[in-house]
Scaffold this active site. Structure first.
Site, PDB file in Angstrom:
ATOM      1  N   CYS A 122      13.502  10.287   7.488  1.00  0.00           N
ATOM      2  CA  CYS A 122      13.375   9.882   8.892  1.00  0.00           C
ATOM      3  C   CYS A 122      14.725  10.010   9.609  1.00  0.00           C
ATOM      4  O   CYS A 122      14.782  10.133  10.819  1.00  0.00           O
ATOM      5  CB  CYS A 122      12.823   8.475   8.993  1.00  0.00           C
ATOM      6  N   GLU A 132       9.964   0.699  10.524  1.00  0.00           N
ATOM      7  CA  GLU A 132      11.048   1.687  10.354  1.00  0.00           C
ATOM      8  C   GLU A 132      10.386   3.042  10.539  1.00  0.00           C
ATOM      9  O   GLU A 132       9.581   3.464   9.701  1.00  0.00           O
ATOM     10  CB  GLU A 132      11.676   1.506   8.965  1.00  0.00           C
ATOM     11  N   SER A 147       5.510   7.099  10.336  1.00  0.00           N
ATOM     12  CA  SER A 147       5.666   7.782  11.621  1.00  0.00           C
ATOM     13  C   SER A 147       5.574   6.795  12.794  1.00  0.00           C
ATOM     14  O   SER A 147       4.930   5.743  12.690  1.00  0.00           O
ATOM     15  CB  SER A 147       4.574   8.843  11.765  1.00  0.00           C
ATOM     16  N   LYS A 151       0.851  -1.201   0.000  1.00  0.00           N
ATOM     17  CA  LYS A 151       0.000   0.000   0.000  1.00  0.00           C
ATOM     18  C   LYS A 151       0.879   1.241   0.000  1.00  0.00           C
ATOM     19  O   LYS A 151       1.526   1.571   0.990  1.00  0.00           O
ATOM     20  CB  LYS A 151      -0.921   0.039   1.221  1.00  0.00           C
ATOM     21  N   GLU A 195       9.919  15.162  15.946  1.00  0.00           N
ATOM     22  CA  GLU A 195      10.318  15.065  14.541  1.00  0.00           C
ATOM     23  C   GLU A 195       9.526  16.086  13.722  1.00  0.00           C
ATOM     24  O   GLU A 195       8.295  16.075  13.723  1.00  0.00           O
ATOM     25  CB  GLU A 195      10.031  13.653  14.024  1.00  0.00           C
TER      26      GLU A 195
HETATM   27  P1  ADP Z   1       3.052  10.796   7.545  1.00  0.00           P
HETATM   28  O1  ADP Z   1       2.480  11.210   8.877  1.00  0.00           O
HETATM   29  O2  ADP Z   1       4.412  11.271   7.341  1.00  0.00           O
HETATM   30  O3  ADP Z   1       2.116  11.005   6.385  1.00  0.00           O
HETATM   31  P2  ADP Z   1       2.275   8.185   8.110  1.00  0.00           P
HETATM   32  O4  ADP Z   1       3.000   7.378   9.093  1.00  0.00           O
HETATM   33  O5  ADP Z   1       0.964   8.799   8.486  1.00  0.00           O
HETATM   34  O6  ADP Z   1       3.264   9.259   7.620  1.00  0.00           O
HETATM   35  O7  ADP Z   1       2.016   7.381   6.765  1.00  0.00           O
HETATM   36  C1  ADP Z   1       2.834   6.379   6.274  1.00  0.00           C
HETATM   37  C2  ADP Z   1       1.955   5.307   5.671  1.00  0.00           C
HETATM   38  O8  ADP Z   1       1.116   4.796   6.694  1.00  0.00           O
HETATM   39  C3  ADP Z   1       1.031   5.775   4.558  1.00  0.00           C
HETATM   40  O9  ADP Z   1       0.979   4.776   3.555  1.00  0.00           O
HETATM   41  C4  ADP Z   1      -0.296   5.904   5.263  1.00  0.00           C
HETATM   42  O10 ADP Z   1      -1.418   5.742   4.412  1.00  0.00           O
HETATM   43  C5  ADP Z   1      -0.220   4.756   6.235  1.00  0.00           C
HETATM   44  N1  ADP Z   1      -1.125   4.858   7.396  1.00  0.00           N
HETATM   45  C6  ADP Z   1      -1.556   5.985   8.018  1.00  0.00           C
HETATM   46  N2  ADP Z   1      -2.396   5.671   9.030  1.00  0.00           N
HETATM   47  C7  ADP Z   1      -2.489   4.310   9.060  1.00  0.00           C
HETATM   48  C8  ADP Z   1      -3.183   3.374   9.888  1.00  0.00           C
HETATM   49  N3  ADP Z   1      -3.960   3.764  10.892  1.00  0.00           N
HETATM   50  N4  ADP Z   1      -3.027   2.061   9.629  1.00  0.00           N
HETATM   51  C9  ADP Z   1      -2.214   1.646   8.633  1.00  0.00           C
HETATM   52  N5  ADP Z   1      -1.560   2.478   7.817  1.00  0.00           N
HETATM   53  C10 ADP Z   1      -1.672   3.793   8.021  1.00  0.00           C
END
Ligand code: ADP
Length: 500
Positions: A306, A272, A251, A197, A403
Site C-alpha cells: 500500500c 489502513e 483497499s 478473517k 493505486e
Molecule cells: P484487494 O482489492 O487488494 O483484494 P480488498 O480490499 O478487496 O483488497 O481485500 C482486503 C480484505 O477485505 C480481504 O480479506 C477481503 O476478503 C476483504 N473484503 C473484501 N470485500 C469486503 C467487504 N465488502 N466487507 C468486508 N470485507 C471485505
C-alpha cells in the site's frame, strides 16, 4: 565455477498441510463451515489449485463472535495477569520462529512471493512484531489526573485503559502472515478477543498460525480464524452487532464499505488503506543509493504494497539518469516462481490482480505514456507481470492518480522544487512518501509539508514494530504499530472520587 543452486523442495509438513482440507478455527477447535462449503486457493505461479479451505460465512462468523464474546466476558483473557498474557504472546512468537521455514514456504506458495524474501522479511518481521507486543501487554496503563477547577486535595481522578472488547480483523493478501501479526499482536496485548478473517486468496499461513495458537495454550475463543470471501464473511463480521471494533487493512473502496457496515452498532473502526505514494528525488541526491532505493520502493513485493513508491518525481537535471538506472535494475529482476532460488519477483497474487495491473499499463500507454521497460504480462503461465517504468505521463492520467498495486512506476520530471510538494500531495491518498537529497534542511522541510503518515528520507520501506504506520486523507483512520496502535484496542475510563 558457481555451484548450481537447486530448487528447494517442499517441507513435508507443508505438503501435508496443503493437501488436507483446511478448517476454520473457532473456539479453540478446527471445524467445518456450517454450510459444509469449501473454496480453493491457487498457486499464482501456475494457476493450479493449491489447497481447499472451509468457506466461512455469516453463520460461521456468528459462531466465532459468540466464542470471542464468551472468552471476553468470562475474563479468560482480559483479566489474565498481564505478565502471563505477555508470556503467551511471546510463546507464540517462539513457535512461529520454530516453524519459520514452513511459514516461509506457505507464504511463497499461497501469495507467490519469492521464498528468499518470505524467509528474510515476512516471517522474521512477524516474530519480532509479536515479541514487541508481548512486551506491551505489561505496560498498558492510565494516568492520575489533577483536576483544575476544584481543590486538588478533594478529589482523586485517574484513567484506566481497558480492552475495547471483541474485535473483528480483516486483512489483505500482500503480507498474509505479517498482516495477521500486525493485527493480532496489539489486540491480544490489550486484552481483546479476536475474529480474524484472512484474505480469500491467502488463508493458509493464518490457519497454520491457528495451530500454533492452540499449541501455545491460548484459552478457547480468544483468537478465532475464519477464512471466507469479503462480501460474505467479511461483510458479516463488519456488520455484526456484537463486535465492538473492526480493524481493516485493504483497499480504500472496501474500507468505505466496512465503515458503512459498521455504522449499525457504531463499532469503532480503524482503517489502513491504499496509497499512491510520491518518491521525490532532488538533484543533490546521492544517486548510488537513490537509484536502487527508488527501484526497491516500487518493485519490493511486486509493487503489492500500500506504501509502494509508485510516483517517482525526479528533478529534471538528473531525470534521464535516474530513469535509466531504475529501468536497468528492472530489466535485471528475475521474474520467476517464488520457489526458484534466483527468483527476485514472483507472480502477482491472482489472475484478477494481473489483469488489473495490465489494464492500467494499457490505459497509460493508450493515453500517451511510454514504457521504458516492461509494460506487459511476463510469459503466459501463472500471473507474472514485467517490472515496468512509465514516462511521458501527466498528473491527471489514471496511472498517476490511481493505486495500481503492481510493479509499475510512473517517473515524472519536475523543474521547480518549490512546486513539488503540491504535486506530491495532489492525490486522495496520504499513506507514505520518500525524499532523496543530501541537503538535510530541504529533507526536513519537505517532510514537514508532505501530507503522509510516513516520510522516508534517503531510504524507503523501512518498517519497525515501534514505528507507527498509517494514513492521512483517504489512506485510513488510526495507526498500526508502535504504541499508537494500542489506542485502537483500548477504551479510556475516567474515574473521579470525592475524598471528603
Ligand atoms: P484487494 O482489492 O487488494 O483484494 P480488498 O480490499 O478487496 O483488497 O481485500 C482486503 C480484505 O477485505 C480481504 O480479506 C477481503 O476478503 C476483504 N473484503 C473484501 N470485500 C469486503 C467487504 N465488502 N466487507 C468486508 N470485507 C471485505
Amino acid at each position: 565455477m558457481a555451484t548450481a543452486v537447486s530448487t528447494p523442495t517442499m517441507d513435508p509438513n507443508v505438503s501435508a498441510f496443503v493437501s488436507a482440507k483446511r478448517k476454520l478455527f473457532i473456539n479453540g477447535k478446527f471445524v467445518d463451515a456450517a454450510s459444509g462449503k469449501t473454496f480453493p486457493t491457487f498457486n499464482p505461479a501456475t494457476g493450479e489449485v493449491l489447497a481447499n479451505v472451509a468457506e466461512g460465512d455469516r453463520e460461521d462468523i456468528n459462531r466465532a463472535v459468540k466464542a470471542a464474546r464468551a472468552a471476553f466476558d468470562t475474563g479468560a483473557w482480559s483479566k489474565m495477569p498481564t505478565a502471563q498474557r505477555g508470556k503467551l504472546i511471546w510463546k507464540l512468537a517462539d513457535l512461529i520462529e520454530k516453524y519459520q521455514e514452513e511459514f516461509a514456504q506457505l507464504e511463497s506458495l499461497d501469495n507467490g512471493k519469492p521464498l528468499k524474501i518470505s524467509r528474510v522479511a515476512d516471517v522474521p518481521l512477524t516474530v519480532e512484531h509479536m515479541r514487541y507486543y508481548a512486551g506491551w501487554a505489561t505496560k498498558i496503563e492510565g494516568n492520575t489526573i489533577p483536576l483544575i477547577l476544584r481543590e486538588r486535595s478533594k478529589f482523586l481522578a485517574y484513567t484506566l485503559r481497558e480492552p475495547i472488547g471483541v474485535v473483528g480483523q480483516i486483512i489483505p493478501w500482500n503480507f498474509p502472515l505479517l498482516m495477521a501479526a500486525w493485527k493480532l499482536g496489539p489486540a491480544l496485548a490489550a486484552g481483546c478477543t479476536v475474529i480474524l478473517k484472512p484474505a480469500e486468496q491467502t488463508p493458509l499461513s493464518a490457519l497454520r498460525l491457528a495451530e500454533l495458537i492452540q499449541e501455545a495454550g491460548f484459552p478457547d475463543g480468544v483468537v478465532n480464524i475464519v477464512p471466507g470471501y469479503g462480501e460474505t464473511a467479511g461483510a458479516a463480521l463488519s456488520a455484526h452487532p456484537d463486535v465492538d471494533k473492526i480493524a481493516f487493512t485493504g483497499s480504500t473502496e472496501v474500507g468505505k464499505l466496512i465503515l458503512q457496515a459498521a455504522a449499525g452498532n457504531l463499532k469503532k473502526v480503524s482503517l489502513e488503506l491504499g496509497g499512491k505514494s510520491p518518491n521525490i528525488v532532488l538533484d543533490d541526491a546521492d544517486l548510488d543509493s537513490t537509484i536502487p532505493g527508488a527501484a526497491s520502493a516500487i518493485f519490493f513485493n511486486h509493487g503489492q504494497c500500500c506504501c509502494a513508491g509508485s510516483r517517482l518525481f525526479v528533478e529534471k537535471k538528473i531525470f534521464d539518469k535516474v530513469v535509466d538506472g531504475v529501468s536497468q535494475i528492472a530489466e535485471k529482476i528475475q521474474v520467476k516462481a517464488g520457489f526458484e532460488p534466483d527468483s527476485d519477483m514472483g507472480p502477482l497474487v491472482s489472475e484478477e490482480q494481473m489483469n488489473k495491473v495490465c489494464g492500467y499499463m494499457e490505459s497509460g500507454i493508450s493515453e500517451g505514456a511510454k514504457a521504458v521497460t516492461g509494460g506487459a504480462r511476463h510469459g503466459n503461465k501463472g500471473y507474472f507481470v514485467k517490472p515496468t517504468v512509465l514516462v511521458n505521463t501527466n498528473d491527471k492520467m489514471k496511472v498517476v492518480q490511481e493505486e495500481i498495486f503492481g510493479p509499475v512506476v510512473t517517473a515524472i520530471p519536475f523543474s521547480d522544487p518549490s512546486e513539488i510538494v503540491a504535486r506530491a500531495n495532489d492525490t486522495i491518498y496520504g499513506l507514505a512518501a520518500g525524499v532523496w537529497t543530501s541537503d538535510i534542511k530541504k529533507a526536513h522541510s519537505i517532510a514537514a509539508k508532505l501530507r503522509a503518515g510516513t516520510v522516508w528520507i534517503n531510504c524507503y520501506n523501512i518498517f519497525d514494530p515501534a514505528l507507527p504506520f498509517g494514513g492521512y486523507k483517504q489512506s485510513g483512520w488510526g495507526r498500526e504499530m508502535g504504541h499508537e496502535v494500542l489506542e485502537n484496542y483500548t477504551e479510556v475510563k475516567s474515574v473521579c472520587a470525592a475524598l471528603d
